[in-house]
Design an enzyme around this catalytic site. Structure first.
Site, mmCIF file in Angstrom:
data_model
loop_
_atom_site.group_PDB
_atom_site.id
_atom_site.type_symbol
_atom_site.label_atom_id
_atom_site.label_comp_id
_atom_site.label_asym_id
_atom_site.label_seq_id
_atom_site.Cartn_x
_atom_site.Cartn_y
_atom_site.Cartn_z
ATOM 1 C CD GLU A 98 12.114 63.159 -3.897
ATOM 2 O OE1 GLU A 98 12.843 62.703 -3.012
ATOM 3 O OE2 GLU A 98 11.238 62.499 -4.474
ATOM 4 C CD GLU A 148 1.855 59.913 -0.478
ATOM 5 O OE1 GLU A 148 1.371 60.917 -1.059
ATOM 6 O OE2 GLU A 148 2.999 59.487 -0.715
ATOM 7 C CD GLU A 178 11.367 55.107 -0.256
ATOM 8 O OE1 GLU A 178 10.160 55.374 -0.382
ATOM 9 O OE2 GLU A 178 12.281 55.900 -0.558
ATOM 10 C CG ASP A 229 10.557 60.187 2.168
ATOM 11 O OD1 ASP A 229 9.456 59.661 1.970
ATOM 12 O OD2 ASP A 229 11.493 60.153 1.349
ATOM 13 C CD GLU A 245 10.531 56.671 -7.803
ATOM 14 O OE1 GLU A 245 10.295 56.903 -9.003
ATOM 15 O OE2 GLU A 245 10.969 57.522 -7.012
ATOM 16 N NE ARG A 246 12.778 55.161 -3.670
ATOM 17 C CZ ARG A 246 14.103 55.316 -3.700
ATOM 18 N NH1 ARG A 246 14.909 54.285 -3.591
ATOM 19 N NH2 ARG A 246 14.622 56.511 -3.849
HETATM 20 C C1 GCU Z 1 10.738 59.249 -1.489
HETATM 21 C C2 GCU Z 1 11.109 58.144 -2.429
HETATM 22 C C3 GCU Z 1 10.988 58.564 -3.856
HETATM 23 C C4 GCU Z 1 9.592 59.099 -4.100
HETATM 24 C C5 GCU Z 1 9.288 60.213 -3.126
HETATM 25 C C6 GCU Z 1 7.862 60.725 -3.216
HETATM 26 O O1 GCU Z 1 11.681 60.254 -1.538
HETATM 27 O O2 GCU Z 1 12.413 57.728 -2.167
HETATM 28 O O3 GCU Z 1 11.257 57.452 -4.667
HETATM 29 O O4 GCU Z 1 9.465 59.560 -5.400
HETATM 30 O O5 GCU Z 1 9.473 59.754 -1.822
HETATM 31 O O6 GCU Z 1 7.085 60.396 -2.340
HETATM 32 O O7 GCU Z 1 7.535 61.445 -4.136
#
Ligand code: GCU
Length: 716
Positions: free
Chosen positions: A307, A402, A408, A380, A182-183
């Site tokens: 999310e 973090e 990204e 973010d 992811e990313r």
């Molecule tokens: C951002 C990112 C996601 C990731 C999220 C996170 O939104 O786009 O891909 O999962 O950060 O840090 O949990």
């Protein structure tokens, strides 16, 4: 294969060049021969390597030093179990034959991971002693000495007493079990679904561990925070254990991201409620299973109720209930829970306030082996954000920073962006949590608020690409993060300098230009993407390329499509001051007042905190619109300058990496222009003001720009 003259020719003449091809795979651990005068200087001072003790880690330290010395000087070190003049001594401090060379206090001060690196008198001459309380300390001290040699530093009067600022210094891999990342912009995962044969994979893990040990990183989360419950099956626990076995001698622990619904998904429990007895038992058993195979397992990283991820709130429980339940399962084994504060729903009135609102009520209610993992900014990982107001505010619960290394929001692995300045900006921000000098660094490294363990993490930018990070210069971000996690006070240009020397060459003309590019690069990205505190102007799904017109899915209707920048005919910017969302109230005085007042709010955060008319008069005397134009244009000019500076270095380094970077810089300029034109042309539809005459005209047309569809397939 038929053996003919052609193959013989290739074998004899081409092989040496293939072997020497610079593909970036060696990172900063290249150990290329130093200039003759530097090399012979070291040869005169160093002759033997004395290893007092025996362990796998000591062997690793000794092998690395031998390999480095041979490569750098062309000469091997003799090994011995005794030391004399011109020795390098690797020794546990408990060894009696070295104890006269330091005091008890010095030893205490280096702790479990630090080291003493000292020139000591021996016979009529001297030797270099690396002593530590643990093998890990010796390994770190050895890499420090290697760094000094690699960068051509004098080693005749060494005196270093070092220990890390943070206890836990982690990388977080956002790697999915199917091998995607992811990313991730450097190829697929090095951990999962890797089809190469075992030896290749093993070597990759060893090199990964060496690189991390060389900068002091001591922990790694092997799977995505959007965690698959499958990681907790026996099959995957065994896989984690296999990796842990390889990384262990390098003092690198493995950690796991876990999914809060795992008991339901994997074993059909009726609930994942953290207060339910069955659920508590389930997690305890899982922890026991893991520690049965991985006795030094680090712990869990958790993204919950964010999310769409499951979490304790699904059962009417709190973050503290969830985190503490997992912490209790890990506690008997010494593990920690890193519970993320990245909670987000776009329907909230101001997303920047959400983490603080959700977590502050529970400050002090978390178990002592829970650490709250907070992104550096409140939203973010944008090119620039203010620091998260949770730093300094959470005083009864350890908070950890973090960072994100994978770019990204900073051009993926196509843009050169040295991120250490962004990290330093965060470390040095004064939260005022306990009065002046309550910097983010101090509020997280244990020096201001007591904590059982201090920690820091960064989302990795590593993948299967031969050069690990996609862009040769993205390696610098891995490197510098590790070094800053060890000591956040290190100077940024020094860090850049040492990385350049280790990675490329000691030639001063190269170093000067390249360090200059690196030091300016992050600000350049801010300028051509999101100047003056703007943020989230990118395309929503892929996060690459400008789409200030795009609609944020799920956002409140009255805000579409400008959820974040709020551009309209009356101006631009998100009013987070007391006349708006009041996010400024989450900061301590006098910061709150400073941000609240548009006159005192720093220009670089102005539109983060204020919504201002297009003709607002800036400190520079320009209107806001003009200032915005100048920033966008300045960003593009910087990328052109980077290209010129790089082109002028042709012939100094290997052609492979030179061409790779040259190509990437070209893309960066093209994309910077894309950003500039898209943002300015779009905002101009509201401002209705001209782009100042002395600036070049936009190259693109807005309608054309809006039609660009980004193709993700090239980027993973
Ligand atoms: C951002 C990112 C996601 C990731 C999220 C996170 O939104 O786009 O891909 O999962 O950060 O840090 O949990």
């Amino acid at each position: 294969m038929k053996f003919n003259k052609y193959y013989l020719f290739c074998y004899l003449f081409c092989l040496p060049f293939w072997v020497m091809a610079e593909d970036g795979s060696e990172l900063w651990l290249r150990y290329e021969k130093l200039p003759e005068n530097v090399a012979s200087n070291y040869q005169n001072q160093i002759e033997t390597l004395a290893i007092l003790g025996q362990s796998q880690t000591l062997n690793i330290a000794s092998d690395e030093l031998q390999q480095a010395f041979l490569g750098l000087t062309g000469c091997s070190l003799k090994t011995d179990s005794k030391f004399g003049e011109r020795s390098i001594i690797l020794s546990l401090a408990s060894n009696k034959s070295v104890s006269q060379f330091f005091t008890k206090d010095e030893l205490r001060s280096v702790g479990d991971e630090g080291y003493l690196l000292r020139t000591i008198p021996v016979g009529k001459g001297s030797a270099i002693l690396i002593a530590a309380n643990t093998d890990a300390g010796i390994l770190y001290g050895t890499f420090e000495l290697i760094r000094l040699l690699q960068t051509g530093q004098p080693v005749y009067a060494l005196e270093k007493i070092e220990s890390p600022k943070y206890d836990l210094r982690l990388l977080n891999h956002w790697d999915n079990l199917d091998g995607t990342v992811e990313r991730g912009y450097a190829g697929h995962s090095i951990w999962w679904n890797y089809p190469k044969n075992d030896e290749v994979v093993l070597q990759r893990y060893v090199d990964y561990a060496r690189a991390n040990a060389s900068v002091g990183i001591n922990g790694t989360v092997l799977n995505n925070v959007n965690a698959s419950p499958q990681v907790l099956t026996d099959e995957y626990i065994r896989k984690f254990a296999k990796v842990a076995d390889v990384l262990r001698p390098y003092h690198l622990k493995v950690y796991m991201s876990v999914n809060f619904s795992s008991p339901v998904v994997l074993d059909g429990l009726a609930t994942a409620d953290p207060l339910n007895e069955e659920v508590i038992k389930w997690w305890k058993q899982k922890a026991d299973d893991i520690y049965g195979l991985i006795p030094d397992f680090g712990g869990f990283l958790v993204k919950a109720n964010s999310e769409g991820q499951p979490g304790p709130q699904d059962f009417g429980r709190t973050h503290a209930d969830g985190a503490n339940m997992l912490a209790a399962a890990l506690k008997p084994h010494g593990g920690v829970v890193m519970w993320r504060a990245f909670v987000y729903s776009p329907s909230d009135t101001d997303r920047a306030k959400q983490a603080y609102n959700e977590f502050m009520p529970f400050d002090g209610q978390f178990a002592d082996n829970v650490i709250i993992q907070v992104k550096n900014g409140p939203v973010d990982f944008q090119p620039r954000e203010p620091f998260s107001p949770l730093f300094g505010a959470m005083q009864q619960t350890p908070a950890m920073i973090e960072f994100q290394l994978t770019q990204e929001y900073l051009g993926f692995s196509n843009h050169l962006a040295y991120l250490a300045p962004m990290q330093k900006e965060c470390f040095e921000s004064d939260t005022w949590g306990k009065g002046k000098e309550s910097t983010v660094a101090k509020t997280t490294d244990g020096s201001l608020f007591a904590s059982e363990k201090s920690a820091i993490a960064a989302v990795a930018n590593i993948g299967r690409d031969t050069n690990w990070c996609g862009h040769q210069f993205a390696q610098a971000n891995w490197y510098a993060y590790g070094r800053l996690a060890w000591n956040h006070e290190l100077a940024l240009d020094e860090l850049a300098r040492e990385w350049v020397r280790m990675t490329f060459t000691l030639k001063p003309e190269f170093e000067q230009s390249v360090v200059d590019i690196m030091m300016r690069s992050r600000e350049a990205v801010v300028n051509y993407m999101t100047p003056l505190g703007l943020h989230h102007l990118m395309g929503w799904s892929h996060h690459h390329g400008p789409e200030p017109w795009c609609e944020v899915p799920g956002a409140r209707e009255d805000w579409l499509p400008s959820y974040f920048h709020k551009a309209s005919e009356d101006g631009i910017g998100f009013d987070r001051s007391e006349t708006g969302s009041k996010a400024t109230e989450q900061y301590f005085s006098p910061l709150k007042e400073l941000y609240n007042n548009k006159q005192t709010c720093p220009d670089e955060l102005l539109l983060w905190f204020h919504h201002l008319p297009w003709d607002y008069r800036m400190k520079s005397g320009k209107t806001l619109w003009e200032e915005l134009c100048y920033h966008y244009y300045a960003g593009v000019e910087e990328t052109r300058l980077f290209q010129q500076k790089w082109d002028a270095l042709d012939g100094i380094i290997d052609t492979e990496r030179f061409a790779h970077v040259q190509q990437k810089l070209k893309i960066q300029t093209t994309e910077a222009i894309w950003w500039r034109d898209a943002c300015l042309l779009y905002f101009q539809t509201f401002s209705k003001m001209p782009i100042p005459l002395e600036l070049e005209r936009p190259i693109h047309d807005l309608d054309e720009l809006k039609k660009i569809k980004f193709d993700m397939t090239h980027h993973n």
